[in-house]
Design a protein around this motif. Structure first.
Motif, short mmCIF file in Angstrom:
data_model
loop_
_atom_site.label_atom_id
_atom_site.label_comp_id
_atom_site.label_asym_id
_atom_site.label_seq_id
_atom_site.Cartn_x
_atom_site.Cartn_y
_atom_site.Cartn_z
N ALA A 63 19.97 -44.41 -34.42
CA ALA A 63 20.01 -45.69 -33.71
C ALA A 63 18.70 -45.93 -32.98
O ALA A 63 18.14 -47.03 -33.04
CB ALA A 63 21.17 -45.71 -32.73
N LEU A 64 18.17 -44.91 -32.32
CA LEU A 64 16.88 -45.06 -31.64
C LEU A 64 15.75 -45.33 -32.62
O LEU A 64 14.83 -46.09 -32.32
CB LEU A 64 16.57 -43.81 -30.82
CG LEU A 64 17.38 -43.66 -29.54
CD1 LEU A 64 17.07 -42.31 -28.88
CD2 LEU A 64 17.10 -44.79 -28.57
N MET A 65 15.81 -44.75 -33.80
CA MET A 65 14.77 -45.01 -34.81
C MET A 65 14.82 -46.47 -35.27
O MET A 65 13.78 -47.11 -35.42
CB MET A 65 14.92 -44.06 -36.01
CG MET A 65 14.61 -42.62 -35.69
SD MET A 65 13.00 -42.36 -34.91
CE MET A 65 11.91 -42.93 -36.15
N PHE A 66 16.02 -47.00 -35.46
CA PHE A 66 16.14 -48.41 -35.85
C PHE A 66 15.64 -49.33 -34.74
O PHE A 66 14.92 -50.30 -35.00
CB PHE A 66 17.58 -48.76 -36.22
CG PHE A 66 18.02 -48.26 -37.57
CD1 PHE A 66 17.23 -48.45 -38.69
CD2 PHE A 66 19.22 -47.60 -37.73
CE1 PHE A 66 17.62 -48.00 -39.94
CE2 PHE A 66 19.63 -47.14 -38.97
CZ PHE A 66 18.83 -47.34 -40.07
N PHE A 67 16.00 -49.02 -33.48
CA PHE A 67 15.50 -49.82 -32.36
C PHE A 67 13.98 -49.73 -32.27
O PHE A 67 13.30 -50.72 -32.01
CB PHE A 67 16.12 -49.36 -31.04
CG PHE A 67 17.49 -49.90 -30.77
CD1 PHE A 67 17.75 -51.26 -30.81
CD2 PHE A 67 18.53 -49.05 -30.47
CE1 PHE A 67 19.02 -51.76 -30.55
CE2 PHE A 67 19.81 -49.53 -30.21
CZ PHE A 67 20.04 -50.89 -30.26
N ALA A 68 13.43 -48.53 -32.46
CA ALA A 68 11.98 -48.35 -32.39
C ALA A 68 11.26 -49.12 -33.48
O ALA A 68 10.20 -49.71 -33.24
CB ALA A 68 11.64 -46.86 -32.46
N MET A 69 11.82 -49.13 -34.69
CA MET A 69 11.19 -49.90 -35.78
C MET A 69 11.18 -51.39 -35.45
O MET A 69 10.18 -52.07 -35.70
CB MET A 69 11.91 -49.63 -37.10
CG MET A 69 11.60 -48.27 -37.69
SD MET A 69 12.29 -48.05 -39.33
CE MET A 69 13.86 -47.32 -38.92
N ALA A 70 12.27 -51.89 -34.89
CA ALA A 70 12.32 -53.31 -34.53
C ALA A 70 11.29 -53.62 -33.45
O ALA A 70 10.56 -54.62 -33.54
CB ALA A 70 13.72 -53.67 -34.04
N GLU A 71 11.20 -52.78 -32.44
CA GLU A 71 10.23 -53.01 -31.36
C GLU A 71 8.80 -52.86 -31.86
O GLU A 71 7.90 -53.56 -31.38
CB GLU A 71 10.50 -52.06 -30.20
CG GLU A 71 11.78 -52.38 -29.45
CD GLU A 71 11.80 -53.79 -28.90
OE1 GLU A 71 10.78 -54.23 -28.32
OE2 GLU A 71 12.83 -54.46 -29.06
N PHE A 72 8.56 -51.96 -32.80
CA PHE A 72 7.22 -51.79 -33.35
C PHE A 72 6.77 -53.05 -34.09
O PHE A 72 5.62 -53.46 -33.98
CB PHE A 72 7.16 -50.58 -34.28
CG PHE A 72 5.79 -50.30 -34.81
CD1 PHE A 72 4.82 -49.75 -34.00
CD2 PHE A 72 5.47 -50.61 -36.12
CE1 PHE A 72 3.55 -49.50 -34.48
CE2 PHE A 72 4.20 -50.37 -36.61
CZ PHE A 72 3.23 -49.81 -35.79
#
Length: 99
Positions: A63-72
């Protein structure tokens, strides 16, 4: 503003990553809880605890990886906008006299 119309597909991909993160949290969390309850019901409380902790970490990581990709993606779009705005400001700024 013109910025909102630029990179529409990247903004859509960022939204998809954010939705995937929430889906991972909801369904992953339910899956981990279900596996933990099932393991505890079968008398394997030690294994159920390991499933709860390991599964929770696994779900949180993805979940954090998906959030991080969106924020990136949002970060890169913002960097481009700031770079464009700086270049335009420098192009229209008055030049100091040469010595």
């Amino acid at each position: 503003m013109q910025q909102e119309s630029r990179y529409g597909s990247l903004r859509t991909i960022a939204r998809i990553f954010r939705v995937l993160a929430w889906i991972t949290i909801i369904f992953g969390g339910l899956g981990v809880l279900g596996a933990t309850v099932s393991g505890a019901a079968q008398g394997a409380s030690g294994e159920a605890l390991v499933m709860l902790i390991g599964g929770g970490l696994f779900v949180a990581f993805y979940a954090l990886m998906f959030f991080a990709m969106a924020e990136f993606i949002h970060l890169m779009v913002d960097v481009e906008a700031n770079t464009r705005r700086t270049a335009e400001a420098l192009a229209t700024a008055p030049r100091p006299p040469s010595p």
